[in-house]
Write a protein that holds these residues in place. Sequence first.
Motif, PDB file in Angstrom:
ATOM      1  N   TYR A  85    -155.071 -24.421 -55.688  1.00  0.00           N
ATOM      2  CA  TYR A  85    -153.944 -23.619 -55.197  1.00  0.00           C
ATOM      3  C   TYR A  85    -154.444 -22.463 -54.341  1.00  0.00           C
ATOM      4  O   TYR A  85    -153.916 -22.196 -53.251  1.00  0.00           O
ATOM      5  N   GLN A  86    -155.477 -21.775 -54.817  1.00  0.00           N
ATOM      6  CA  GLN A  86    -156.006 -20.624 -54.083  1.00  0.00           C
ATOM      7  C   GLN A  86    -156.639 -21.040 -52.758  1.00  0.00           C
ATOM      8  O   GLN A  86    -156.430 -20.402 -51.719  1.00  0.00           O
ATOM      9  N   ILE A  87    -157.409 -22.113 -52.791  1.00  0.00           N
ATOM     10  CA  ILE A  87    -158.024 -22.606 -51.548  1.00  0.00           C
ATOM     11  C   ILE A  87    -156.952 -23.010 -50.547  1.00  0.00           C
ATOM     12  O   ILE A  87    -157.027 -22.676 -49.357  1.00  0.00           O
ATOM     13  N   GLY A  88    -155.937 -23.709 -51.042  1.00  0.00           N
ATOM     14  CA  GLY A  88    -154.868 -24.165 -50.161  1.00  0.00           C
ATOM     15  C   GLY A  88    -154.108 -23.024 -49.515  1.00  0.00           C
ATOM     16  O   GLY A  88    -153.755 -23.098 -48.332  1.00  0.00           O
ATOM     17  N   ALA A  89    -153.873 -21.975 -50.283  1.00  0.00           N
ATOM     18  CA  ALA A  89    -153.165 -20.812 -49.729  1.00  0.00           C
ATOM     19  C   ALA A  89    -153.956 -20.175 -48.600  1.00  0.00           C
ATOM     20  O   ALA A  89    -153.413 -19.841 -47.537  1.00  0.00           O
ATOM     21  N   LEU A  90    -155.259 -20.027 -48.801  1.00  0.00           N
ATOM     22  CA  LEU A  90    -156.086 -19.411 -47.764  1.00  0.00           C
ATOM     23  C   LEU A  90    -156.212 -20.324 -46.548  1.00  0.00           C
ATOM     24  O   LEU A  90    -156.242 -19.851 -45.406  1.00  0.00           O
ATOM     25  N   GLU A  91    -156.258 -21.633 -46.783  1.00  0.00           N
ATOM     26  CA  GLU A  91    -156.399 -22.585 -45.674  1.00  0.00           C
ATOM     27  C   GLU A  91    -155.246 -22.480 -44.687  1.00  0.00           C
ATOM     28  O   GLU A  91    -155.433 -22.626 -43.472  1.00  0.00           O
TER      29      GLU A  91
END
Length: 252
Positions: free
Chosen positions: A90-96
């Motif tokens: 979730y965190q990686i996706g948000a930053l991406e």
Amino acid sequence: MTSIDLNADLGEGFGRWRLTDDERLLSVVTSANVACGFHAGDAVTMRQVCELAAERGVRIGAQVSYRDLAGFGRRSMEVPPAELAAEVAYQIGALEVFARAAGARVSYVKPHGALYNRVVRDEEQAAAVVEGVLLVDASLPVLGLPGSRLLELAGKAGLPTVTEAFADRAYTDEGTLVPRGVDGAVVTDPDAVVERSVGLARSRAVVSHSGAVVGVEARSLCLHGDTPGAVELARRVREELVAAGVRVEAFA
């Protein structure tokens, strides 16, 4: 020529609260570990840091953590593996989203704080972080401590791994970080930080908390952005590395 990456934790604020001088640090470092909202950071901050990093050619990394905004991600938490894996993704996706909007991408993943230290030895939590990364992109490099369970499991899963050292943190004789609650765990003397940085880059070694020389093979060097005088210290570290014949460049 010896080379090393300089990374710093950035975007560590939310709302009206600001902790790191992102704009000035991005003129010094080559990789930016961007807080993804769980220990610090918010949507606006993430977007701003990604835009600045992209403009300056700085690699963007997702700094994932436990869901611990009040404790700045520095409190160890018992999170079920499936939940932790989902929250890492979730965190990686948000930053991406913000990295791509800025014309860049998330180039690597680095755990933060308590999670970073936990996955040095905890196989279950390390496996959950690896699973979370794989849910997003099976080619994303993982940044972590040499010899950690995280890097071992990431490598077995086919993820690229990058070893990291800390210029401003004390080391044990085993090559792990001295817990922050121990006196002297954080190195505050600027001269000592600079000396350790050059030693880590040139000799791949550091003097431990007890005075022993410990080998530390690292491709990236972390400079904490939340310490007093962080920008000036980072600039001095980079200048001294270059003067010592070290090429400063991103690993990703």
